[in-house]
Scaffold this active site. Structure first.
Site, PDB file in Angstrom:
ATOM      1  N   GLY A 139     -81.813  27.410   8.839  1.00 39.73           N
ATOM      2  CA  GLY A 139     -81.885  25.732   9.054  1.00 39.73           C
ATOM      3  C   GLY A 139     -80.754  25.095   9.270  1.00 39.73           C
ATOM      4  CG  ASP A 156     -89.788  24.008  -0.186  1.00 37.11           C
ATOM      5  OD1 ASP A 156     -88.975  23.970  -1.183  1.00 37.11           O
ATOM      6  OD2 ASP A 156     -91.031  24.111  -0.099  1.00 37.11           O
TER       7      ASP A 156
END
Length: 284
Positions: A139, A156
């Site tokens: 990410g 998340d």
């Protein structure tokens, strides 16, 4: 594995799940993954000894992480999800008819594959939705290098240990800032503040210099023991955190979404934090 699965998140306190059957267990390229059938919470997925999600209460977490920012924004078309390999958050995001594209960046393909096989109700077909785009990668690399911008970005992630640790750092949040469209909003899971006050404190310290409005909202997720779950909130538009109840009710009705936890009134009240969390933010 013994008859009980003992979570290892906290050094001086733990919870246990009675295991009926181990469905899958493996050391992936990035982490130890286990999915088991529990006695009380249905199927459960854990990474590196820490419970990530259960069939019984996942709706609380996924509804609040998706619907609060999306309905506060009101017209989000492009959404980025960091992590969320179980597919529950992607499922909830795609329930919003106005979302045209949902990009999910997940570091571990095995988590997606095994959750689709053993926790199919989490994603509920979301990975086959033509509006979904799945990227296998880190990410932080994605937000630092992508040429896209998004209306809403959702993180998340796991707790800030192992592969998820970098998703709580200043470079990650700086990448979020550059990938967010003007007036957009970022929301992220931020642990249980009573048990993990430092996680909330450091997130606030790192987000506050980057965004005009940095706050937290909360939900009660039974699996995440020790108090209420906190979600980080960051935007350059302070009005998004203060959308009036009537507007939220109208947007929710227009969406056609049915929920098990989220309500517009709960959304409105979720930003009212107990004093001990306000003290953590003030001390930070």
């Amino acid at each position: 594995m013994s008859e009980w699965f003992d979570e290892t998140l906290h050094s001086g306190y733990h919870q246990g799940f009675r295991v009926k059957e181990i469905l899958f267990e493996s050391k992936t390229e990035h982490q130890h993954l286990v999915i088991f059938e529990s006695a009380d919470f249905g199927r459960v997925m854990a990474l590196d000894g820490v419970i990530q999600t259960t069939e019984r209460d996942e709706f609380v977490y996924h509804e609040m992480l998706a619907h609060v920012p999306l309905l506060a924004h009101g017209h989000a078309k492009d959404v980025l999800i960091i992590g969320g390999g179980d597919g529950g958050l992607l499922r909830e995001v795609l329930r919003h008819p106005g979302v045209e594209r949902a990009v999910q960046v997940e570091i571990d393909q095995a988590v997606i594959d095994m959750c689709v096989e053993y926790l199919p109700h989490h994603s509920n077909g979301a990975y086959d939705n033509p509006r979904a785009e799945i990227v296998i990668g880190d990410g932080i690399d994605y937000v630092q290098n992508c040429g896209r911008q998004f209306d809403v970005i959702l993180s998340d992630s796991t707790d800030p240990i192992g592969p998820g640790e970098v998703l709580f750092t200043s470079p990650f949040y700086e990448g979020i800032k550059r990938c967010l469209k003007p007036g957009g909003v970022f929301a992220a899971q931020n642990g249980v503040a009573f048990m993990q006050p430092e996680e909330v404190r450091t997130t606030h310290q790192r987000l506050s210099p980057l965004f005009a409005d940095c706050h937290f909202y909360a939900a009660a997720v039974p699996t995440y023991v020790g108090g209420i779950m906190t979600f980080a909130w960051a935007s350059d538009n302070p009005q998004l955190r203060n959308v009036d109840l009537e507007t939220l009710q109208q947007r929710f009705a227009d969406s056609g979404i049915t929920s098990r936890y989220y309500t517009p009134a709960l959304h409105h009240g979720s930003f009212a934090l107990p004093q001990y969390i306000l003290d953590i933010l003030h001390d930070g």
